[in-house]
Design a protein around this motif. Structure first.
Motif, PDB file in Angstrom:
ATOM      1  N   GLY A 257       0.841  -1.194   0.000  1.00 25.69           N
ATOM      2  CA  GLY A 257       0.000   0.000   0.000  1.00 25.69           C
ATOM      3  C   GLY A 257       0.871   1.237   0.000  1.00 25.69           C
ATOM      4  N   SER A 258       0.397   2.311  -0.654  1.00 25.46           N
ATOM      5  CA  SER A 258       1.281   3.436  -0.914  1.00 25.46           C
ATOM      6  C   SER A 258       0.630   4.798  -0.731  1.00 25.46           C
ATOM      7  CB  SER A 258       1.811   3.315  -2.352  1.00 25.46           C
ATOM      8  OG  SER A 258       2.458   4.477  -2.794  1.00 25.46           O
ATOM      9  N   VAL A 259       1.488   5.799  -0.679  1.00 26.66           N
ATOM     10  CA  VAL A 259       1.062   7.195  -0.668  1.00 26.66           C
ATOM     11  C   VAL A 259       0.336   7.544  -1.967  1.00 26.66           C
ATOM     12  CG1 VAL A 259       1.973   9.566  -0.710  1.00 26.66           C
ATOM     13  CG2 VAL A 259       2.834   7.933   0.973  1.00 26.66           C
ATOM     14  N   ASP A 260       0.561   6.763  -3.030  1.00 32.74           N
ATOM     15  CA  ASP A 260      -0.141   7.018  -4.294  1.00 32.74           C
ATOM     16  C   ASP A 260      -1.596   6.541  -4.264  1.00 32.74           C
ATOM     17  OD1 ASP A 260      -0.087   4.251  -4.655  1.00 32.74           O
ATOM     18  OD2 ASP A 260       1.497   4.289  -6.152  1.00 32.74           O
ATOM     19  N   LYS A 261      -2.065   6.098  -3.068  1.00 28.86           N
ATOM     20  CA  LYS A 261      -3.449   5.697  -2.802  1.00 28.86           C
ATOM     21  C   LYS A 261      -3.805   4.324  -3.357  1.00 28.86           C
ATOM     22  CE  LYS A 261      -4.744  10.568  -3.328  1.00 28.86           C
ATOM     23  NZ  LYS A 261      -5.576  11.519  -4.072  1.00 28.86           N
ATOM     24  N   THR A 276      -4.020  -4.047  -9.433  1.00 32.15           N
ATOM     25  CA  THR A 276      -3.840  -2.771  -8.746  1.00 32.15           C
ATOM     26  C   THR A 276      -5.208  -2.289  -8.272  1.00 32.15           C
ATOM     27  OG1 THR A 276      -1.939  -2.201 -10.131  1.00 32.15           O
ATOM     28  CG2 THR A 276      -2.987  -0.409  -8.913  1.00 32.15           C
ATOM     29  N   LEU A 277      -5.326  -2.062  -6.967  1.00 32.19           N
ATOM     30  CA  LEU A 277      -6.603  -1.651  -6.371  1.00 32.19           C
ATOM     31  C   LEU A 277      -6.526  -0.157  -6.057  1.00 32.19           C
ATOM     32  CD1 LEU A 277      -6.800  -4.620  -3.816  1.00 32.19           C
ATOM     33  CD2 LEU A 277      -7.601  -4.573  -6.185  1.00 32.19           C
ATOM     34  N   THR A 278      -7.525   0.589  -6.501  1.00 31.65           N
ATOM     35  CA  THR A 278      -7.444   2.053  -6.408  1.00 31.65           C
ATOM     36  C   THR A 278      -8.663   2.672  -5.726  1.00 31.65           C
ATOM     37  OG1 THR A 278      -8.398   2.233  -8.634  1.00 31.65           O
ATOM     38  CG2 THR A 278      -6.001   2.223  -8.468  1.00 31.65           C
ATOM     39  N   GLN A 279      -9.300   1.929  -4.812  1.00 28.83           N
ATOM     40  CA  GLN A 279     -10.536   2.432  -4.213  1.00 28.83           C
ATOM     41  C   GLN A 279     -10.322   3.429  -3.065  1.00 28.83           C
ATOM     42  OE1 GLN A 279     -10.281  -0.370  -5.655  1.00 28.83           O
ATOM     43  NE2 GLN A 279     -12.115  -0.575  -6.909  1.00 28.83           N
ATOM     44  N   HIS A 280      -9.161   3.410  -2.433  1.00 29.23           N
ATOM     45  CA  HIS A 280      -8.925   4.371  -1.351  1.00 29.23           C
ATOM     46  C   HIS A 280      -8.700   5.762  -1.924  1.00 29.23           C
ATOM     47  CE1 HIS A 280      -8.945   1.761   2.126  1.00 29.23           C
ATOM     48  NE2 HIS A 280      -8.118   0.914   1.540  1.00 29.23           N
ATOM     49  N   GLU A 435      -9.505   2.151 -15.661  1.00 27.31           N
ATOM     50  CA  GLU A 435      -9.888   2.687 -14.350  1.00 27.31           C
ATOM     51  C   GLU A 435      -8.776   3.565 -13.784  1.00 27.31           C
ATOM     52  OE1 GLU A 435     -12.989  -0.674 -12.536  1.00 27.31           O
ATOM     53  OE2 GLU A 435     -10.859  -0.744 -12.020  1.00 27.31           O
ATOM     54  N   ASN A 436      -7.535   3.095 -13.918  1.00 29.60           N
ATOM     55  CA  ASN A 436      -6.401   3.895 -13.454  1.00 29.60           C
ATOM     56  C   ASN A 436      -6.290   5.191 -14.251  1.00 29.60           C
ATOM     57  OD1 ASN A 436      -5.677   2.052 -11.510  1.00 29.60           O
ATOM     58  ND2 ASN A 436      -4.138   1.036 -12.767  1.00 29.60           N
ATOM     59  N   TRP A 437      -6.512   5.083 -15.550  1.00 30.96           N
ATOM     60  CA  TRP A 437      -6.463   6.252 -16.431  1.00 30.96           C
ATOM     61  C   TRP A 437      -7.473   7.311 -15.967  1.00 30.96           C
ATOM     62  CZ3 TRP A 437      -3.595   7.343 -20.952  1.00 30.96           C
ATOM     63  CH2 TRP A 437      -4.063   8.419 -21.725  1.00 30.96           C
ATOM     64  N   ILE A 438      -8.689   6.867 -15.724  1.00 28.92           N
ATOM     65  CA  ILE A 438      -9.753   7.794 -15.317  1.00 28.92           C
ATOM     66  C   ILE A 438      -9.504   8.331 -13.911  1.00 28.92           C
ATOM     67  CG2 ILE A 438     -12.218   7.966 -14.793  1.00 28.92           C
ATOM     68  CD1 ILE A 438     -12.710   5.917 -17.041  1.00 28.92           C
ATOM     69  N   SER A 439      -9.000   7.453 -13.017  1.00 29.21           N
ATOM     70  CA  SER A 439      -8.797   7.878 -11.625  1.00 29.21           C
ATOM     71  C   SER A 439      -7.745   8.972 -11.504  1.00 29.21           C
ATOM     72  CB  SER A 439      -8.394   6.675 -10.758  1.00 29.21           C
ATOM     73  OG  SER A 439      -7.079   6.258 -11.056  1.00 29.21           O
ATOM     74  N   LYS A 440      -6.860   9.063 -12.485  1.00 34.02           N
ATOM     75  CA  LYS A 440      -5.840  10.112 -12.474  1.00 34.02           C
ATOM     76  C   LYS A 440      -6.346  11.388 -13.144  1.00 34.02           C
ATOM     77  CE  LYS A 440      -2.064   6.780 -12.330  1.00 34.02           C
ATOM     78  NZ  LYS A 440      -0.963   6.128 -13.062  1.00 34.02           N
ATOM     79  N   LYS A 441      -7.698  11.490 -13.199  1.00 32.81           N
ATOM     80  CA  LYS A 441      -8.385  12.680 -13.694  1.00 32.81           C
ATOM     81  C   LYS A 441      -8.140  12.925 -15.188  1.00 32.81           C
ATOM     82  CE  LYS A 441      -8.326  14.864  -9.140  1.00 32.81           C
ATOM     83  NZ  LYS A 441      -7.943  16.026  -8.324  1.00 32.81           N
ATOM     84  N   LYS A 442      -7.841  11.838 -15.898  1.00 32.57           N
ATOM     85  CA  LYS A 442      -7.729  11.948 -17.350  1.00 32.57           C
ATOM     86  C   LYS A 442      -9.097  11.629 -17.939  1.00 32.57           C
ATOM     87  CE  LYS A 442      -2.850  10.618 -17.443  1.00 32.57           C
ATOM     88  NZ  LYS A 442      -1.872   9.614 -17.904  1.00 32.57           N
ATOM     89  N   PRO A 453     -17.603  11.220 -22.677  1.00 31.75           N
ATOM     90  CA  PRO A 453     -18.950  11.651 -22.296  1.00 31.75           C
ATOM     91  C   PRO A 453     -19.373  11.092 -20.940  1.00 31.75           C
ATOM     92  CG  PRO A 453     -18.936  10.702 -24.512  1.00 31.75           C
ATOM     93  CD  PRO A 453     -17.602  10.434 -23.915  1.00 31.75           C
ATOM     94  N   SER A 454     -18.814   9.922 -20.578  1.00 31.15           N
ATOM     95  CA  SER A 454     -19.187   9.265 -19.334  1.00 31.15           C
ATOM     96  C   SER A 454     -18.024   8.397 -18.866  1.00 31.15           C
ATOM     97  CB  SER A 454     -20.433   8.395 -19.548  1.00 31.15           C
ATOM     98  OG  SER A 454     -20.648   7.529 -18.454  1.00 31.15           O
ATOM     99  N   THR A 455     -17.961   8.136 -17.559  1.00 29.30           N
ATOM    100  CA  THR A 455     -16.920   7.257 -17.020  1.00 29.30           C
ATOM    101  C   THR A 455     -17.445   5.839 -16.795  1.00 29.30           C
ATOM    102  OG1 THR A 455     -17.458   7.944 -14.763  1.00 29.30           O
ATOM    103  CG2 THR A 455     -15.701   9.150 -15.892  1.00 29.30           C
TER     104      THR A 455
END
Length: 476
Positions: A257-261, A276-280, A435-442, A453-455
């Motif tokens: 687990g990391s500071v990168d969430k 890779t789990l990105t829910q936090h 999911e990672n792409w979208i989670s990084k606000k791309k 248009p939608s995520t």
């Protein structure tokens, strides 16, 4: 492969630690409390929360039997609790009064280690609750600790980056600078790598730190030579400091687990990333596996604990696909090359290849001249056999790479998709990658660079079936 099955949100501040027994989950927090949950339905026990500490609770851990829970705090104490009734059994004060950052039980439950911010480490008698022995590291705070599975030694990690090995008499056996910017966590795999010969046992040790890396070490025990610790490899994947790491009970998985969430799941044997789990939504501070089942808990500064369940069937399928599609031989490690040599009945060359650090990339570049001049393989027949096998490998790699249909390749990872989904731009991607792409606000399409248009992501079952059929054909 990994499914989020429950989220606990009872703490009012950062979650610092989580720990499992065979029937309970314990969590500790900056809010000064420890909470206990039943693994049967993740309801909080009536005796929870446990309150005693006057400052943040940094760490908690169960005795191997699960009957006792230890907790340690900035208040300079380590408390022991009866997990059946929540009653406090003892309060052990760090002799220096320094904040206690980590505590761990020995495998036989007779000893407890507590490490403090001033570098002191205390070995307590966990039955009499008396101080047995104490010591200290040269510099930094003690923030990590792990007992070897056989209980012969324990390892501590400091904020200065040192891994220190101690025996049960608190003698410092070994110390090494493991992480330049400081260690944050360490954990032993309970499963031996190999029993070896003449009583030799080998165990994996993982350490992680502020340098964004996870390092794998191999610890060996012999009756004659005692113990030896050797660096094995470095795992990458996080883009920020790694705060926690833990092995699964069967030794097959390692999580961090990391500071990168994010939380990354690695295959212990191949050291490849499985998930890779990105829910936090904030730093992931802790992760722990249950002792008997593939259940994972991750805690965060977002004040939540997520419970994850592993699908073993899908995990095995993913490993199978990875084994069959590891066509990029240039990514092979030296151990992968050694395994390949053995499979080609060339095991006598393993030591020569290892001595010359031949990995996958070097293997594909070998020539008859380098085999003779650099590797000093004198036998012409043996050199020719190696070259034939390498050429077969090159041909297989080239053929397989060209045979994978383009539509099976994720546009982001450029790898065969295992869980394809359709994004709102009409293109299919590996679910985890998009999911990672979208989670990084791309919010733009990886293919068109236009705003999505939608995520919403829709499983592409038709494509997944086609990939599975292709895999089955290839594996035949």
């Amino acid at each position: 492969m990994v499914k989020l099955i429950h989220t606990l949100a009872d703490h009012s501040d950062d979650v610092n630690c989580c720990a499992f027994s065979s029937s309970l989950l314990a969590t500790s927090s900056l809010d000064k409390t420890i909470r206990l949950y039943s693994l049967s339905d993740f309801t909080e026990l009536p005796l929870s929360p446990l309150k005693f500490h006057t400052y943040a609770v940094h760490c908690c851990c169960f005795s191997p039997s699960g009957h006792i829970l230890a907790s340690c705090s900035t208040d300079g104490t380590t408390a022991l609790w009866n997990t059946q009734n929540g009653q406090m059994l003892a309060v052990m004060e760090q002799p220096s009064g320094s904040p206690v950052r980590v505590c761990r039980f020995s495998p036989d439950s007779t000893r407890l280690v507590s490490g403090a911010a001033d570098g002191t480490v205390v070995l307590w008698n966990a039955q009499s609750y008396k101080l047995h022995r104490s010591g200290s590291v040269k510099d930094g705070s003690l923030v990590a600790c792990a007992f070897s599975p056989n209980g012969i030694i324990f390892v501590t990690g400091s904020s200065c980056g040192d891994l220190t090995v101690w025996d049960d008499k608190m003698r410092c056996l070994y110390s090494e600078k493991a992480h330049d910017l400081g260690i944050t966590c360490c954990d032993f795999s309970s499963q031996p790598v190999s029993d070896g010969e003449q009583g030799v046992q080998f165990f994996r040790l993982a350490s992680c730190g502020q340098d964004c890396q996870i390092k794998i070490w191999v610890v060996s025990f012999t009756h004659i030579l005692g113990f030896e610790l050797k660096y094995k490899s470095t795992l990458y994947g996080h883009c920020a400091p790694v705060l926690a790491c833990a092995f699964s009970h069967n030794g097959q998985l390692l999580v961090s687990g990391s500071v990168d969430k994010s939380v990354i799941v690695y295959d212990t044997n191949t050291e490849n990333i499985l998930h890779t789990l990105t829910q936090h939504t904030r730093y992931v501070t802790t992760c722990a596996f249950a002792p008997n089942i593939l259940l994972l808990a991750t805690g965060s500064m977002d004040k939540t604990v997520n419970i994850w369940q592993f699908d073993m069937e899908r995990l095995c399928q993913a490993r199978s696909a990875e084994d069959h599609l590891k066509h990029f031989t240039e990514d092979w490690s030296e151990d992968d090359v050694s395994a390949w040599l053995c499979a080609q009945d060339l095991k006598d060359l393993v030591d020569i290849f290892k001595m010359n650090n031949i990995d996958g990339r070097e293997l594909l570049n070998l020539t008859k001249e380098s085999l003779a001049d650099d590797l000093k393989i004198e036998s012409l027949g043996l050199r020719n056999k190696v070259l034939r096998k390498i050429e077969e490998l090159r041909t297989k790699v080239k053929t397989l790479s060209s045979e994978i249909p383009d539509e099976f390749i994720c546009p982001i990872t450029r790898e065969l998709m295992q869980d394809p989904v359709i994004a709102s731009d009409g293109y299919s991607y590996e679910k985890e990658a998009i999911e990672n792409w979208i989670s990084k606000k791309k919010r733009t399409s990886p293919m068109t660079n236009l705003v999505l248009p939608s995520t919403v992501l829709t499983p592409n079952r038709t494509l997944k079936m086609a990939i599975n059929r292709w895999l089955e054909t290839y594996q035949k």
